[in-house]
Design a protein around this motif. Structure first.
Motif, PDB file in Angstrom:
ATOM      1  N   GLY A  22      -3.988  -9.567  -3.906  1.00 46.46           N
ATOM      2  CA  GLY A  22      -2.804  -8.970  -3.299  1.00 46.46           C
ATOM      3  C   GLY A  22      -1.640  -9.910  -3.127  1.00 46.46           C
ATOM      4  N   GLY A  23      -1.753 -11.139  -3.675  1.00 42.47           N
ATOM      5  CA  GLY A  23      -0.658 -12.091  -3.547  1.00 42.47           C
ATOM      6  C   GLY A  23      -0.385 -12.495  -2.113  1.00 42.47           C
ATOM      7  N   GLY A  24      -1.426 -12.436  -1.260  1.00 43.07           N
ATOM      8  CA  GLY A  24      -1.241 -12.802   0.138  1.00 43.07           C
ATOM      9  C   GLY A  24      -0.793 -11.648   1.010  1.00 43.07           C
ATOM     10  N   HIS A  25      -0.645 -10.459   0.420  1.00 45.86           N
ATOM     11  CA  HIS A  25      -0.197  -9.294   1.174  1.00 45.86           C
ATOM     12  C   HIS A  25      -1.182  -8.155   0.978  1.00 45.86           C
ATOM     13  N   ASP A  26      -1.072  -7.167   1.838  1.00 47.14           N
ATOM     14  CA  ASP A  26      -1.892  -5.976   1.687  1.00 47.14           C
ATOM     15  C   ASP A  26      -1.502  -5.241   0.409  1.00 47.14           C
ATOM     16  N   LEU A  27      -2.502  -4.863  -0.409  1.00 49.04           N
ATOM     17  CA  LEU A  27      -2.213  -4.198  -1.678  1.00 49.04           C
ATOM     18  C   LEU A  27      -1.461  -2.894  -1.465  1.00 49.04           C
ATOM     19  N   GLY A  28      -1.820  -2.163  -0.421  1.00 41.88           N
ATOM     20  CA  GLY A  28      -1.129  -0.910  -0.146  1.00 41.88           C
ATOM     21  C   GLY A  28       0.354  -1.123   0.106  1.00 41.88           C
ATOM     22  N   ASP A  29       0.690  -2.174   0.860  1.00 42.50           N
ATOM     23  CA  ASP A  29       2.103  -2.481   1.118  1.00 42.50           C
ATOM     24  C   ASP A  29       2.815  -2.853  -0.177  1.00 42.50           C
ATOM     25  N   ASN A  30       2.138  -3.609  -1.038  1.00 42.95           N
ATOM     26  CA  ASN A  30       2.741  -3.979  -2.322  1.00 42.95           C
ATOM     27  C   ASN A  30       3.037  -2.748  -3.160  1.00 42.95           C
ATOM     28  N   TYR A  31       2.072  -1.830  -3.244  1.00 41.21           N
ATOM     29  CA  TYR A  31       2.269  -0.611  -4.027  1.00 41.21           C
ATOM     30  C   TYR A  31       3.410   0.235  -3.449  1.00 41.21           C
ATOM     31  N   ARG A  32       3.454   0.327  -2.134  1.00 42.41           N
ATOM     32  CA  ARG A  32       4.489   1.150  -1.499  1.00 42.41           C
ATOM     33  C   ARG A  32       5.883   0.575  -1.747  1.00 42.41           C
ATOM     34  N   GLN A  33       6.018  -0.754  -1.679  1.00 43.76           N
ATOM     35  CA  GLN A  33       7.303  -1.394  -1.950  1.00 43.76           C
ATOM     36  C   GLN A  33       7.712  -1.183  -3.401  1.00 43.76           C
ATOM     37  N   LEU A  34       6.745  -1.331  -4.316  1.00 42.32           N
ATOM     38  CA  LEU A  34       7.048  -1.112  -5.727  1.00 42.32           C
ATOM     39  C   LEU A  34       7.502   0.327  -5.959  1.00 42.32           C
ATOM     40  N   GLY A  35       6.839   1.261  -5.305  1.00 49.41           N
ATOM     41  CA  GLY A  35       7.224   2.656  -5.444  1.00 49.41           C
ATOM     42  C   GLY A  35       8.649   2.918  -4.989  1.00 49.41           C
ATOM     43  N   LYS A  36       9.058   2.297  -3.894  1.00 45.48           N
ATOM     44  CA  LYS A  36      10.420   2.493  -3.392  1.00 45.48           C
ATOM     45  C   LYS A  36      11.449   1.961  -4.375  1.00 45.48           C
ATOM     46  N   ILE A  37      11.166   0.804  -4.955  1.00 48.19           N
ATOM     47  CA  ILE A  37      12.107   0.227  -5.910  1.00 48.19           C
ATOM     48  C   ILE A  37      12.219   1.102  -7.152  1.00 48.19           C
ATOM     49  N   CYS A  38      11.098   1.638  -7.613  1.00 46.49           N
ATOM     50  CA  CYS A  38      11.075   2.416  -8.859  1.00 46.49           C
ATOM     51  C   CYS A  38      11.490   3.863  -8.670  1.00 46.49           C
ATOM     52  N   GLY A  39      11.697   4.296  -7.434  1.00 44.23           N
ATOM     53  CA  GLY A  39      11.970   5.708  -7.218  1.00 44.23           C
ATOM     54  C   GLY A  39      10.729   6.555  -7.427  1.00 44.23           C
ATOM     55  N   LEU A  40       9.562   5.971  -7.147  1.00 40.53           N
ATOM     56  CA  LEU A  40       8.285   6.653  -7.321  1.00 40.53           C
ATOM     57  C   LEU A  40       7.562   6.706  -5.981  1.00 40.53           C
ATOM     58  N   GLY A  41       6.347   7.242  -5.991  1.00 38.95           N
ATOM     59  CA  GLY A  41       5.576   7.358  -4.768  1.00 38.95           C
ATOM     60  C   GLY A  41       4.311   6.528  -4.825  1.00 38.95           C
ATOM     61  N   TYR A  42       3.680   6.382  -3.665  1.00 35.87           N
ATOM     62  CA  TYR A  42       2.419   5.652  -3.548  1.00 35.87           C
ATOM     63  C   TYR A  42       1.299   6.665  -3.341  1.00 35.87           C
ATOM     64  N   GLN A  43       0.218   6.484  -4.056  1.00 38.57           N
ATOM     65  CA  GLN A  43      -0.874   7.452  -4.113  1.00 38.57           C
ATOM     66  C   GLN A  43      -1.339   7.922  -2.729  1.00 38.57           C
ATOM     67  N   ILE A  44      -1.597   7.000  -1.818  1.00 42.68           N
ATOM     68  CA  ILE A  44      -2.176   7.352  -0.521  1.00 42.68           C
ATOM     69  C   ILE A  44      -1.265   8.291   0.270  1.00 42.68           C
ATOM     70  N   ASP A  45       0.048   8.177   0.083  1.00 40.57           N
ATOM     71  CA  ASP A  45       0.980   8.981   0.860  1.00 40.57           C
ATOM     72  C   ASP A  45       0.918  10.462   0.527  1.00 40.57           C
ATOM     73  N   TYR A  46       0.223  10.833  -0.555  1.00 40.54           N
ATOM     74  CA  TYR A  46       0.151  12.239  -0.958  1.00 40.54           C
ATOM     75  C   TYR A  46      -1.234  12.843  -0.711  1.00 40.54           C
ATOM     76  N   MET A  47      -2.129  12.085  -0.121  1.00 47.26           N
ATOM     77  CA  MET A  47      -3.498  12.548   0.049  1.00 47.26           C
ATOM     78  C   MET A  47      -3.775  13.142   1.428  1.00 47.26           C
ATOM     79  N   GLY A  48      -2.731  13.451   2.185  1.00 42.78           N
ATOM     80  CA  GLY A  48      -2.906  13.989   3.533  1.00 42.78           C
ATOM     81  C   GLY A  48      -3.794  15.223   3.607  1.00 42.78           C
ATOM     82  N   PRO A  49      -3.578  16.239   2.768  1.00 44.61           N
ATOM     83  CA  PRO A  49      -4.439  17.434   2.844  1.00 44.61           C
ATOM     84  C   PRO A  49      -5.912  17.111   2.604  1.00 44.61           C
ATOM     85  N   LEU A  50      -6.180  16.166   1.725  1.00 45.37           N
ATOM     86  CA  LEU A  50      -7.570  15.822   1.444  1.00 45.37           C
ATOM     87  C   LEU A  50      -8.175  14.995   2.573  1.00 45.37           C
ATOM     88  N   VAL A  51      -7.359  14.148   3.204  1.00 40.96           N
ATOM     89  CA  VAL A  51      -7.843  13.395   4.362  1.00 40.96           C
ATOM     90  C   VAL A  51      -8.217  14.352   5.484  1.00 40.96           C
TER      91      VAL A  51
END
Length: 367
Positions: A172-201
């Motif tokens: 994770g480069g010293g950071h939480d992988l989830g935070d890294n994915y979420r930041q990348l998603g914001k830059i790319c105008g995309l989403g992070y997988q976990i943020d869409y799994m609410g109904p299944l949770v």
């Protein structure tokens, strides 16, 4: 018909063709300039005077070479042509990435295997992707629940502080992988997988028997890593090079540079945010396509992919439930499918492909 009228028309003078060619050339340069302006102005209007200054300097040798012919306005024409070319050269990569994202999209498979009594569906996932992809996957998972499937998920479990720290620093480069994915998603105008799994949770909390996580924990990954470091000289050498490069990047403040890029993107104008998203999506698409087409392997794949593929395949074979729907990173699927097909009776039933990256939907209206 007289002899004179039968003669062919004389060819156009060279000067006329030169004028025609020059006109077409300048028309092309002007079109290149006009096409590049939305990108350059969207990034920053300051780019234009900088490029104009560079063109003025680069045009000096052009004017010097034509000094003997005493051509009028040689420097001015050279400056204009070079300015158009510089603008086009700076903007064209953005257009290329935007077109490549649409024309050659990143895709992941949904693979169904069966041995007759049992059926396995493996949905390839991408941790950062467009909203439409995640909504489609969630719909398919909800439909699978209605059809009697058990849902199985990817997810490396935390174990002890030492293993967790190793996992975060190594992968994770010293950071939480989830935070890294979420930041990348914001830059790319995309989403992070976990943020869409609410109904299944929510469904997992209400009906836990229909949901299961099939993955290893950080301790098992660290043990695999340590074992390879002790027994595989090539792996150890590759990891040492990786550590040296990470230390060099840290000394060069690359992490701070990445943080500054994120902050710039957050505070940028709408044009800058859109440009950053286009570049990010295009680069992600190219990297994914190259990785999928060339099957590029990394030394850490022995820990990140191969070990977990074996664990997943073994767990699926040991499970007695008739219908299991698996969501796992798309990079795992080729290895897992190969392992499953080695088992007697298991056959590939169907493959469906889904697109994962595209520009965000931009719709608006009035009431």
């Amino acid at each position: 018909m007289t002899a004179d009228s039968a003669q062919a028309a004389p060819a156009a003078p060279a000067a006329v063709w030169k004028i025609r060619f020059s006109t077409l050339l300048w028309a092309g340069l002007l079109l290149l300039l006009v096409g590049s302006l939305p990108v350059l102005v969207g990034a920053s209007w300051l780019i234009l005077p900088v490029l104009l200054l560079a063109a003025a300097v680069l045009a000096l040798p052009v004017a010097w070479m034509h000094r003997q012919q005493r051509r009028r306005h040689a420097w001015l024409r050279g400056c204009g042509a070079i300015f158009c070319l510089l603008c086009g050269a700076l903007a064209m990569p953005v257009y290329y990435l935007a077109i490549a994202t649409e024309a050659r999209p990143a895709i992941v498979p949904t693979v169904t295997l069966t041995n007759g009594p049992r059926t396995l569906v493996l949905q390839g996932m991408q941790h950062v992707a467009m909203e439409r992809f995640y909504k489609s996957v969630v719909y398919d998972l909800e439909q699978a629940l209605a059809d009697g499937y058990v849902l199985a998920y990817e997810g490396v479990a935390r174990s002890d502080p030492q293993s967790d720290s190793w996992f975060d620093s190594t992968l994770g480069g010293g950071h939480d992988l989830g935070d890294n994915y979420r930041q990348l998603g914001k830059i790319c105008g995309l989403g992070y997988q976990i943020d869409y799994m609410g109904p299944l949770v929510a469904d997992a909390k209400a009906r836990p028997q229909r949901h299961v996580t099939i993955d290893v924990d950080t301790r098992a990954m660290k043990q695999q890593y340590d074992g390879l470091m002790a027994s595989d000289a090539a792996f150890a050498a590759a990891m040492q090079r990786r550590q040296r490069q990470a230390a060099k990047d840290s000394a060069d403040d690359s992490a701070d540079l990445w943080a500054r890029v994120i902050e710039w993107q957050k505070s940028g104008s709408p044009g800058q945010v859109a440009l950053a998203g286009t570049l990010c999506r295009g680069i992600m698409t190219e990297l994914m396509r190259r990785a999928n087409s060339h099957h590029v392997s990394e030394p850490l794949d022995a820990v990140v992919l191969d070990m977990r593929n074996r664990h997943l395949a073994s767990a699926l074979m040991a499970d007695t439930r008739q219908k299991i729907y698996v969501t796992y990173g798309a990079a795992h699927l080729p290895g897992v499918i190969a392992l499953l097909q080695q088992q007697p009776g298991w056959q590939l039933q169907s493959v469906k492909w889904m697109r994962t990256i595209a520009a965000p939907d931009a719709v608006s209206g009035t009431l």
